[in-house]
Write a protein that holds these residues in place. Sequence first.
Motif, short mmCIF file in Angstrom:
data_model
loop_
_atom_site.label_atom_id
_atom_site.label_comp_id
_atom_site.label_asym_id
_atom_site.label_seq_id
_atom_site.Cartn_x
_atom_site.Cartn_y
_atom_site.Cartn_z
N GLY A 1 38.89 22.55 38.08
CA GLY A 1 38.55 23.25 39.30
C GLY A 1 37.95 22.28 40.30
N PRO A 2 37.70 22.66 41.51
CA PRO A 2 37.76 24.03 42.03
C PRO A 2 39.19 24.46 42.34
CG PRO A 2 37.08 22.56 43.79
CD PRO A 2 37.20 21.74 42.52
N PHE A 3 39.36 25.77 42.46
CA PHE A 3 40.66 26.34 42.75
C PHE A 3 40.66 26.99 44.13
CE2 PHE A 3 39.95 26.68 38.14
CZ PHE A 3 40.83 25.69 37.75
N ALA A 4 41.81 26.92 44.78
CA ALA A 4 41.95 27.54 46.10
C ALA A 4 42.11 29.06 45.91
CB ALA A 4 43.17 26.95 46.81
N ALA A 5 42.35 29.75 46.99
CA ALA A 5 42.56 31.20 46.97
C ALA A 5 41.35 31.91 46.37
CB ALA A 5 43.83 31.56 46.23
N THR A 6 40.21 31.75 47.03
CA THR A 6 38.95 32.33 46.56
C THR A 6 39.09 33.80 46.22
OG1 THR A 6 37.69 30.75 47.86
CG2 THR A 6 36.55 32.76 47.22
N LYS A 7 39.87 34.56 47.00
CA LYS A 7 40.00 36.00 46.76
C LYS A 7 40.59 36.32 45.39
CE LYS A 7 40.39 37.64 51.48
NZ LYS A 7 41.23 38.32 52.45
N GLU A 8 41.29 35.37 44.80
CA GLU A 8 41.91 35.60 43.50
C GLU A 8 41.02 35.18 42.34
OE1 GLU A 8 44.69 37.33 43.44
OE2 GLU A 8 44.60 37.31 45.62
N LEU A 9 39.87 34.60 42.64
CA LEU A 9 38.98 34.11 41.60
C LEU A 9 37.97 35.18 41.19
CD1 LEU A 9 38.32 30.56 43.08
CD2 LEU A 9 39.94 31.20 41.27
N ILE A 10 37.38 34.99 40.03
CA ILE A 10 36.42 35.94 39.48
C ILE A 10 35.03 35.31 39.51
CG2 ILE A 10 35.75 37.20 37.41
CD1 ILE A 10 38.72 37.17 36.61
N ALA A 11 34.05 36.08 39.97
CA ALA A 11 32.67 35.58 40.04
C ALA A 11 31.77 36.24 39.00
CB ALA A 11 32.10 35.81 41.44
N GLY A 12 32.25 37.30 38.37
CA GLY A 12 31.44 37.98 37.37
C GLY A 12 32.17 39.17 36.81
N TYR A 13 31.57 39.79 35.82
CA TYR A 13 32.21 40.95 35.19
C TYR A 13 31.18 41.83 34.52
CZ TYR A 13 31.27 38.79 30.74
OH TYR A 13 30.61 38.27 29.65
N THR A 14 31.56 43.07 34.32
CA THR A 14 30.80 44.02 33.52
C THR A 14 31.81 44.76 32.66
OG1 THR A 14 29.13 44.31 35.23
CG2 THR A 14 29.28 46.04 33.56
N MET A 15 31.54 44.83 31.37
CA MET A 15 32.44 45.56 30.47
C MET A 15 31.75 46.85 30.06
SD MET A 15 34.96 43.03 28.83
CE MET A 15 35.20 44.11 27.54
N ILE A 16 32.51 47.95 30.17
CA ILE A 16 31.97 49.25 29.78
C ILE A 16 32.93 49.93 28.82
CG2 ILE A 16 30.65 49.56 31.90
CD1 ILE A 16 32.86 51.43 32.94
N GLN A 17 32.38 50.83 28.02
CA GLN A 17 33.20 51.66 27.14
C GLN A 17 32.84 53.11 27.44
OE1 GLN A 17 33.09 50.71 22.99
NE2 GLN A 17 34.93 51.88 22.61
N VAL A 18 33.83 53.85 27.93
CA VAL A 18 33.62 55.23 28.37
C VAL A 18 34.69 56.12 27.75
CG1 VAL A 18 32.49 54.58 30.54
CG2 VAL A 18 34.97 54.78 30.47
#
Length: 137
Positions: free
Chosen positions: A67-84
């Motif tokens: 990295g770094p990678f272009a196309a910032t909108k396609e990158l991930i900055a974080g996540y939350t995993m849920i089970q519902v």
Amino acid sequence: MRFMIIVKATVDSEAGVMPSAGLIAEMADYHEQLAKAGVLLDGSGLKPSSTGWRIDYDGDEHSITQGPFAATKELIAGYTMIQVSSREEAIEWSRRYPNPAVDHGVGQIEVRQLFELDDFEPSEGLERMRSMNEQPG
């Protein structure tokens, strides 16, 4: 049903701008609500893509791109995993997600349902995956 709430990267998150204490408090409140409801599996922010790498495959060949990678909108900055119990419950929880933008400006989350092992046709590999999931730890 498991869902991943994906926080899309921004120019700020890719520049390594850390969230304010206020945004961290909002995220803590939200994640506490998820935990109290018994639906939180995991969640975290990701460092900028400049600290990561990609591996591209072409048949048996592969190559690594730092990295770094272009196309910032396609990158991930974080996540939350849920089970519902339903897609509707996941939608309701995702509607309550705080604006993840560092400056409370323009931000975006994306929600994706995870495959479960029962979604796949039976196979030896699937049974190996199932037995790994059943082991403690």
